[in-house]
Design a protein around this motif. Structure first.
Motif, PDB file in Angstrom:
ATOM      1  N   HIS A   1      39.334  34.955  37.744  1.00 44.01           N
ATOM      2  CA  HIS A   1      38.236  35.555  36.964  1.00 44.01           C
ATOM      3  C   HIS A   1      38.508  35.237  35.492  1.00 44.01           C
TER       4      HIS A   1
ATOM      5  N   ASP B   1      36.160  43.831  38.891  1.00 47.06           N
ATOM      6  CA  ASP B   1      36.399  43.475  40.298  1.00 47.06           C
ATOM      7  C   ASP B   1      36.691  44.751  41.068  1.00 47.06           C
TER       8      ASP B   1
ATOM      9  N   VAL C   1      41.085  39.848  42.781  1.00 45.81           N
ATOM     10  CA  VAL C   1      41.410  38.819  41.770  1.00 45.81           C
ATOM     11  C   VAL C   1      42.905  38.497  41.803  1.00 45.81           C
TER      12      VAL C   1
END
Lengths: 580, 580
Positions: free
Chosen positions: B321, B330, B335
């Motif tokens: 990200h 998120d 992530v």
């Protein structure tokens, strides 16, 4: 119960009802589903459904004002909760018991960028007397966790309805399933060690000793001071206690020979013999009233500019403020004795120690009062009919026990100046905690819902009406017939009273802010009968008809702000010319 | 300058303008008079006058969204400031630069029960990136106090417009006289040691080094991963950067062979070749798409339920990200690499290290995309016309460079599912910070005022329309012509998608909440032309006419929520039947 969320929500709501909750305002959403269902299905709680959280919270405020018991308002997660803030500010400042229940996302979604998820923990800051981030429901909670829900409900009601009254914020996270879908492994019934009390009794009873009479050491010296000084005043500001307080003020005034100057929304203006309400007129500008030596104050800071100024300039050596809530309410900082005691108990303890006094000092106020109302009644009959006249007529026409809500800005000041004291009890309310023009319609309708047997009238200005026009939805949706008097001077009429009125073009563009809105459309959209009136006769007949029929009516009186001000000032001069 | 209040307010406003402030929204009051006059008299700042602080703050949010520079909103003291809170929550969550200036009472009135006085210090809690209780103006301030006003203005603009963007709250107490009345003894001109910079320059220039390209150590390993994995996705959520970013995403997609799945309000959906927008349909429910090995994410959390679910279930080992603001987004916590770097600089640094890849994997998405839009275009032509079809047509009809605001709840989801990518640049906005249905009309009109040369369309549902109906005042009052598409399914249509729809009567009473409002009255009250439409032909012609004429129109399409859902699901099945 099918799953943990329903178990927790039902337990909390059941205990809130056992602790006395009778009214809840719901705003739609998904995350608050368990709470919505629990409230909707509880037989003892009346549910009011709203679509705008700002109006919902002010409606709940009105319910709490009318009943003096906590009302709850419930919303989903996200900015919906932020829309409660204006009403929460008003409830805190005015000491009104309000429960704000905000549904929230579970902890794994907080601060993660998840949809409709904001930091709701203590989001109302110092405006909530108590703020709790309630536990996320567990599949198999230990009994103590469920007992906690019950004591939480009991404590929330006790704190909100305590002294001072105020706001309790319960933030309630839920993880799906939010609807009553069975969840294998979830506890469905409370265990033995977390059962509610028998016979619907509250799990925890909060008992407060009856407000003690103030001790001898407090009463004796105050009685002595009152005995020594003839020139004394009893002053009742907004939000004085209900019950026996009004009658006790009359009695104390009689006994001490001190005139009782009582605010339009003090709760003592309408229905109590001998109280004084014409002070804004006879204390206006230059006047001949000598300063009082003793001032005995109850309630919040006064609405009247000229009474405030008179008391401030007087700088009386003895200013006693009696307030059970203990909340300071003196922005001129003149109080010499702040007595935290129940107001009625205080007066009851005081009266037997005082000898009845006939006083020329009191007579002077009584005579000024009489002259004011004579001049007001003569002046109002003249043309053109003006906003202050309409407020006088509302009081003149409202039946015994009616509810009246007055909007902030001019209407509350007109009630204070033109609301003649009389024998009929009229419950007059206004939002004087923060004195905002927001949420005024919703507050009025909440009051109507809280006193369903009493006819409801509301008087608001045009910008106040516009600000909470969404609140009109509750007339039909919550079944609250109201006679709404709209005093439309096309903008912020009050600003004509301020020195900024000399600075054009900014004065008109940014202070008066004319809007030209035709509010007939709003009446049609929300199902109110719309009655525009131009003169006193038309106003009085439309008002009487609507109140008698308990109809939902919008009576609009269009006036010109400058003319209104000229009429008001002329009327004051007329009263003063008769020696008031 | 006649007195200290005017000196302080004028100094602050002058420096805000020097720091780049170009738009301010004013709500009327008395205590904010010095600020109102300073803004009204500043040649470089455009003033928008509002009557409802909630709408005023969302209008300012729209201005800031459209211009990506701070906009200011100003109110008087008291609960007025609390009405800013919903927009402040949205601005904080979405990273939108907003200055909230709240006038306040002086310290002797605070916490004293004074009229219209609340605790405004840090009242917006963690939703303000910076919150300052500014000094009470002094008669003879030391020069440093006036220099402080200038650095305060510069810092406020820098923090609000910084990275991440957000809210700065300046709380400004004033003691009368509030209007420009001369006050003997007050400083009237800034002393030499507190003069502004010459030639209108900012007192303090805030200079940020151009966003550095990410270092080799960051880029190299990421390039290597992308090279190793064919099955990768580029995913752009809401609020991606503007400028060159969109074109760079297209280029990166071309280079990596990774399909670029771009949210309806990412800023990359409309005007960039080769991006994918049909995922909500081809990833709906059960589908045959294998999980990606690498996901390269930009922007906030996605609107699409089924794309979110696909990415979550995929549990790709590498989820990168890239976000300059550094704000976590998120909520599925997948992530693996969070890169705090300028998104465009990141892609520019990456592309040269990648070899062009033709991939069957990408072709699969391209084909599915084509099939979806073919099925959508076929299905929409059928009767009855439904809400998703209207959203498709809006995109189809909007000219190059137009502004589009989509309301939360269903419209933003319909744009995501039925907004076909194309060559025309359309600036599509939504409030996805807190995803509330509050303030949506005002935000749209603020966007219109911020992009005055672009035609403005807004698509909102009926409860969203009702919630911010007060915002319609700005159409005439602020001169913002808008084509408002009202998708009216008489209540919360979105709840039909949720499992609660099985639980009656509560589902209809408290979730769908039908209201039966006739919004033609609202159009008349606020001076919009009202055009009710029943079918596609009527809708398209009404929409085209209003956009072409830059008119202020309310186009209402009444639909039935259940039928809409059936039409939507049938269309998805039709697309899937063609192999999408």
């Amino acid at each position: 119960m099918p799953n943990r969320n329903i178990l927790y929500a039902t337990t909390l709501v059941d205990e809130l009802a056992r602790a006395g909750l009778r009214h809840v305002c719901l705003a739609p959403g998904s995350r608050n589903t368990p709470l919505v269902l629990a409230f909707a299905r509880h037989p003892a709680i009346r549910v009011f459904s709203h679509l705008d959280e700002r109006s919902a919270a002010f409606f709940a405020l009105g319910l709490a004002l009318a009943t003096d018991t906590p009302a709850a308002v419930v919303c989903t997660s996200g900015s919906a909760a932020a829309n409660f803030f204006p009403a929460i500010v008003e409830a805190h400042q005015a000491g009104v018991p309000l429960l704000a229940l905000t549904a929230d996302r579970p902890h794994e979604l907080r601060d993660s960028g998840a949809n409709q998820t904001i930091d709701q923990v203590k989001m109302f800051g110092s405006f909530a007397r108590w703020s709790v981030d309630v536990a996320l429901p567990e599949a198999m909670p230990p009994p103590v966790a469920l007992r906690n829900l019950r004591t939480l409900a009991a404590r929330a009601m006790a704190i909100a309805g305590g002294e001072p009254r105020g706001v309790v914020h319960l933030n309630l996270p839920f993880r799906p399933p939010l609807e009553p879908t069975p969840m294998p492994g979830d506890l469905t019934e409370p265990p033995a060690a977390a059962q509610p009390r028998d016979d619907g009794a509250p799990y925890t009873c909060f008992l407060r000793s009856a407000p003690p009479a103030p001790p001898e050491a407090v009463i004796e010296p105050i009685a002595a001071v009152l005995e020594q000084h003839e020139r004394g005043l009893i002053v009742c500001g907004p939000r004085c206690p209900g019950g026996a307080f009004g009658a006790l003020v009359s009695e104390l005034s009689q006994r001490t020979g001190y005139p009782a100057l009582v605010d339009g929304v003090s709760g003592v203006r309408f229905g109590y013999p001998g109280v004084i309400g014409g002070y804004e007129t006879f204390l206006f500008g230059e006047h001949a009233f000598p300063p009082p030596e003793v001032v005995l104050r109850f309630g919040a800071v006064l609405t009247s500019k000229w009474l405030n100024q008179y008391l401030d300039t007087a700088a009386s050596p003895v200013v006693i403020h009696v307030r059970a809530s203990g909340v300071w309410a003196d922005d001129s900082h003149r109080v010499s004795h702040f007595v935290v005691a129940d107001e009625a108990a205080f007066i009851r303890a005081l009266i037997p120690r005082l000898t009845e006094r006939q006083s020329a000092w009191r007579q002077r106020f009584v005579e000024a009062e009489a002259r004011v109302w004579a001049a007001v009644e003569a002046g109002i009959a003249d043309e053109p009919y003006f906003d202050g006249g309409a407020v006088y007529d509302v009081i003149d026409l409202l039946p015994e026990g009616a509810s009246l809500f007055v909007g902030n800005s001019l209407p509350v000041r007109h009630l204070d100046q033109f609301g003649k004291p009389g024998v009929r009890h009229i419950c007059a309310f206004a939002n004087r905690g923060a004195s905002g023009i927001d949420g005024n319609i919703s507050t009025a309708l909440g009051i109507g819902a809280g006193r369903p047997d009493a006819p409801l009238a509301a008087i608001v200005g045009d910008i106040t009406f516009y600000h909470d026009m969404n609140g009109l939805l509750a007339v039909r949706r919550c079944g609250v017939p109201a006679t709404i008097v709209l005093l439309n001077n096309d903008g912020g009429g009050i600003f004509h009273r301020l020195p900024i009125n000399r600075f054009e073009p900014e004065f008109t563009d940014y202070f008066v802010t004319p809007h030209g809105l035709d509010f007939a459309h709003a009446a049609k959209m929300y199902g109110l009968e719309y009655v525009p009136v131009k003169d006193r006769t038309a106003f009085r007949s439309a008002f009487r008809a609507s109140i008698d029929a308990r109809a939902a009516t919008l009576i609009e009186l269009r006036t010109d702000a400058r003319t209104d001000l000229v009429r008001r000032n002329a009327l004051i001069q007329a009263a003063r010319a008769t020696g008031a």
